[in-house]
Design an enzyme around this catalytic site. Sequence first.
Site, short mmCIF file in Angstrom:
data_model
loop_
_atom_site.label_atom_id
_atom_site.label_comp_id
_atom_site.label_asym_id
_atom_site.label_seq_id
_atom_site.Cartn_x
_atom_site.Cartn_y
_atom_site.Cartn_z
N CYS A 1 -28.83 -10.31 -5.80
CA CYS A 1 -28.51 -8.87 -5.86
C CYS A 1 -27.24 -8.78 -6.68
O CYS A 1 -26.88 -9.75 -7.37
CB CYS A 1 -28.40 -8.25 -4.46
SG CYS A 1 -27.02 -8.79 -3.43
N HIS B 1 -25.84 -30.70 3.46
CA HIS B 1 -25.31 -30.52 4.82
C HIS B 1 -26.03 -29.43 5.61
O HIS B 1 -26.10 -29.51 6.84
CB HIS B 1 -23.82 -30.14 4.76
CG HIS B 1 -22.95 -31.28 4.32
ND1 HIS B 1 -21.59 -31.26 4.46
CD2 HIS B 1 -23.25 -32.48 3.75
CE1 HIS B 1 -21.07 -32.40 3.99
NE2 HIS B 1 -22.07 -33.14 3.54
C1 RB5 Z 1 -26.31 -2.53 -5.50
O1 RB5 Z 1 -25.57 -1.62 -6.22
C2 RB5 Z 1 -25.42 -3.54 -4.81
O2 RB5 Z 1 -24.75 -2.93 -3.76
C3 RB5 Z 1 -26.22 -4.72 -4.33
O3 RB5 Z 1 -26.89 -5.28 -5.41
C4 RB5 Z 1 -25.43 -5.83 -3.70
O4 RB5 Z 1 -24.34 -6.20 -4.46
C5 RB5 Z 1 -25.09 -5.66 -2.27
O5 RB5 Z 1 -24.59 -6.56 -1.58
#
Ligand code: RB5
Length: 149
Positions: A65, A98
């Site tokens: 993400c 680990h």
């Molecule tokens: C999305 O904008 C962002 O909040 C997500 O990709 C991530 O970084 C959240 O932990």
Amino acid sequence: MKIYAGCDHGGLLLKKTLIRRLVELGHQVEDLGTNSENSCDYSDFAHAVALKILADPGAKGILTCGSGIGISIAANRHAGIRAALCHNSLEATLARQHNDANVLVMGGRLVGEAMAVDILEKFFSTSFDGGRHQARIEKIEINPERQAN
Ligand code: RB5
């Protein structure tokens, strides 16, 4: 060994790079989305990858993400998932040796491509050390009958 991949919009570009490299290395990868740059919720993809891994013994995953934080928190809500957010290849090596991590997590907005590929290669070429670490990873799962210690 099958590898399941997931991301949100913030991790899309990095996930594509990682999948390309895994396929080059001969791994079988199933992409569970997202495959759009539209804003979406990282938890949906964390849960999709976690459930596939839990239903497919020996499988592993990659999740990305923006920061890697939200998607690793969500994946780690599943008992049996050990998702490791890595920023360098030493962390990737240790996560496997680990912690027997079964999901590699990275932040698409924070890790450069060359570093990310290095992390990926270390993660998927390193084995779990077992031994004293086996009992430790077993204690990660919460046993409701256990008292704090
Ligand atoms: C999305 O904008 C962002 O909040 C997500 O990709 C991530 O970084 C959240 O932990």
